[in-house]
Design a protein around this motif. Structure first.
Motif, PDB file in Angstrom:
ATOM      1  N   VAL A 290       0.823  -1.210   0.000  1.00  0.00           N
ATOM      2  CA  VAL A 290       0.000   0.000   0.000  1.00  0.00           C
ATOM      3  C   VAL A 290       0.857   1.259   0.000  1.00  0.00           C
ATOM      4  CG1 VAL A 290      -1.944  -1.077   1.208  1.00  0.00           C
ATOM      5  CG2 VAL A 290      -0.157   0.078   2.531  1.00  0.00           C
ATOM      6  N   VAL A 291       0.255   2.336  -0.488  1.00  0.00           N
ATOM      7  CA  VAL A 291       0.771   3.682  -0.247  1.00  0.00           C
ATOM      8  C   VAL A 291       0.120   4.129   1.063  1.00  0.00           C
ATOM      9  CG1 VAL A 291       0.867   6.064  -1.046  1.00  0.00           C
ATOM     10  CG2 VAL A 291       1.012   4.182  -2.703  1.00  0.00           C
ATOM     11  N   LYS A 292       0.921   4.218   2.092  1.00  0.00           N
ATOM     12  CA  LYS A 292       0.388   4.511   3.428  1.00  0.00           C
ATOM     13  C   LYS A 292       0.455   6.007   3.703  1.00  0.00           C
ATOM     14  CE  LYS A 292       0.827   3.163   8.283  1.00  0.00           C
ATOM     15  NZ  LYS A 292       1.554   2.325   9.262  1.00  0.00           N
ATOM     16  N   GLN A 293      -0.712   6.605   3.894  1.00  0.00           N
ATOM     17  CA  GLN A 293      -0.758   8.024   4.244  1.00  0.00           C
ATOM     18  C   GLN A 293      -0.536   8.194   5.755  1.00  0.00           C
ATOM     19  OE1 GLN A 293      -3.470  10.818   2.279  1.00  0.00           O
ATOM     20  NE2 GLN A 293      -4.631   9.049   1.562  1.00  0.00           N
ATOM     21  N   PRO A 294       0.107   9.293   6.144  1.00  0.00           N
ATOM     22  CA  PRO A 294       0.359   9.552   7.571  1.00  0.00           C
ATOM     23  C   PRO A 294      -0.889  10.138   8.231  1.00  0.00           C
ATOM     24  CG  PRO A 294       1.291  11.304   6.246  1.00  0.00           C
ATOM     25  CD  PRO A 294       0.701  10.325   5.273  1.00  0.00           C
ATOM     26  N   THR A 295      -1.894   9.305   8.446  1.00  0.00           N
ATOM     27  CA  THR A 295      -3.213   9.782   8.867  1.00  0.00           C
ATOM     28  C   THR A 295      -3.176  10.581  10.172  1.00  0.00           C
ATOM     29  OG1 THR A 295      -3.551   7.577   9.822  1.00  0.00           O
ATOM     30  CG2 THR A 295      -4.493   7.997   7.659  1.00  0.00           C
ATOM     31  N   TYR A 296      -2.516  10.038  11.175  1.00  0.00           N
ATOM     32  CA  TYR A 296      -2.480  10.710  12.477  1.00  0.00           C
ATOM     33  C   TYR A 296      -1.787  12.062  12.351  1.00  0.00           C
ATOM     34  CZ  TYR A 296      -1.899  11.272  17.537  1.00  0.00           C
ATOM     35  OH  TYR A 296      -1.940  11.740  18.834  1.00  0.00           O
ATOM     36  N   GLU A 297      -0.707  12.104  11.577  1.00  0.00           N
ATOM     37  CA  GLU A 297       0.022  13.362  11.377  1.00  0.00           C
ATOM     38  C   GLU A 297      -0.826  14.376  10.618  1.00  0.00           C
ATOM     39  OE1 GLU A 297       4.270  15.054   9.569  1.00  0.00           O
ATOM     40  OE2 GLU A 297       3.810  12.921   9.453  1.00  0.00           O
TER      41      GLU A 297
END
Length: 341
Positions: A290-297
């Motif tokens: 996956v392309v993991k987005q930095p959701t929490y950030e």
């Protein structure tokens, strides 16, 4: 029982009323640590509950942020909102969350209700259908920041991932494995900058690696749970793909369900990369790259930006914060060394 007032706290703590007020507004730089602890202790002892309505009328601030999202139950959105909440809580703010269920009228209603509740600012994942209204609210003085969805005609601050660069890297990873026919499954993207940038990154990677861009390999998912018709179209394409780049986690999950139903194997039949992390991906039969987005950030930066706009209303211009993603390589891609029959 007599209601405890702020003056009661000040008297018992041996400080002025203004000092207690400074404490209540988180202006800790004006007092010693000892004074802070004393006030906190007395408030707990007297079971003092601040009158938030009176405070908001006096200060013109409610210390609340409105958060408008399509659906908070999603893995991606819930992680973003947790980042927002943690940052706001640390800075003395509370959040009020509204789910729109991707309904245009509910989005309008949510914004209006948040205004009536006198929130100090709004964080929104916009649908793109109420951009004129959002621009008007921003021009009228309401601090607004859009999170992880971007529209060219929205003149507000933005916190976004580096979609174009991330899509480029994922596509090039396919290419380096020998894949030439790489299909995309996406939602409608023409009027949405954050989605269109992913298509541009895909296109850039193809062209820069000597491959042609073929629009027949781009397939639009209409948010229907049934993948049969869409995948039938993919399978009948004269340029049958060997790899599929799925641009949204909801589509990835539906595609995986379809593959399981039809006994299609990953990566033997198709190599797969999904955009956005999938919950418990490592526990799947074939863990998905996956392309993991930095959701929490994204949530933290969005909250930081909205508080900056609230505290410096006339000084902070609209900003665009772009945060890098990570290509998380797992087992769903393999080298392609032969032409499929």
């Amino acid at each position: 029982m007599k209601q405890v007032k702020m003056s009661d706290v000040a008297k018992k703590a041996g400080v002025s009323l203004s000092t207690v007020s400074q404490y209540m507004n988180c202006r800790y730089e004006y007092m010693s640590g000892e004074t802070r602890e004393k006030i906190k202790s007395v408030m707990e002892e007297l079971n003092y509950v601040p009158n938030s309505i009176a405070r908001s009328l006096a200060t013109a601030k409610t210390k609340t942020i409105g958060v408008v999202v399509g659906n908070i139950t999603g893995y991606f959105t819930s992680s973003v909102v947790r980042g927002v909440e943690d940052y706001c809580k640390k800075n003395g703010f509370s959040i009020i969350i509204y789910n729109t269920d991707h309904d245009i009228e509910l989005e309008q209603k949510s914004i209006n209700i948040l205004k009536m509740l006198r929130v100090d600012g709004i964080l929104i994942v916009p649908s793109g259908k109420n951009n004129e209204m959002i621009n008007q609210e921003s021009s009228s003085g309401m601090p607004i920041v859009q999170m992880y969805m971007e529209y060219d005609d929205l003149n507000i601050s933005t916190v976004i991932s580096n979609y174009r660069e991330s899509a480029y890297d994922a596509t090039e990873y396919f290419i380096n494995l020998g894949h030439k026919n790489i299909a995309i499954i996406t939602q409608e993207y023409e009027n949405t900058r954050s989605r269109y940038d992913r298509i541009l990154g895909y296109k850039d990677a193809l062209i820069n690696n000597g491959l042609s861009f073929n629009e027949d390999l781009i397939h639009i998912w209409d948010v229907s749970p049934d993948m049969n018709l869409l995948f039938e179209k993919i399978s009948k394409n004269k340029n049958l793909p060997t790899a599929i780049f799925v641009m949204h986690s909801a589509i990835t999950i539906n595609l995986l369900k379809h593959f399981k139903l039809k006994n299609i194997n990953i990566p033997e039949d198709f190599s797969i990369i999904g955009f956005d992390e999938i919950p418990n991906a490592d526990l799947m039969k074939t863990p998905i790259t996956v392309v993991k987005q930095p959701t929490y950030e994204i949530g933290q930066k969005s909250a930081e930006l909205i508080l900056e706009k609230i505290n410096n209303k006339n000084e902070v211009e609209n900003k665009k914060i772009v945060i890098p993603c990570q290509l998380k390589i797992r087992e769903s891609c393999k080298k392609y060394n032969k032409i499929k029959s």
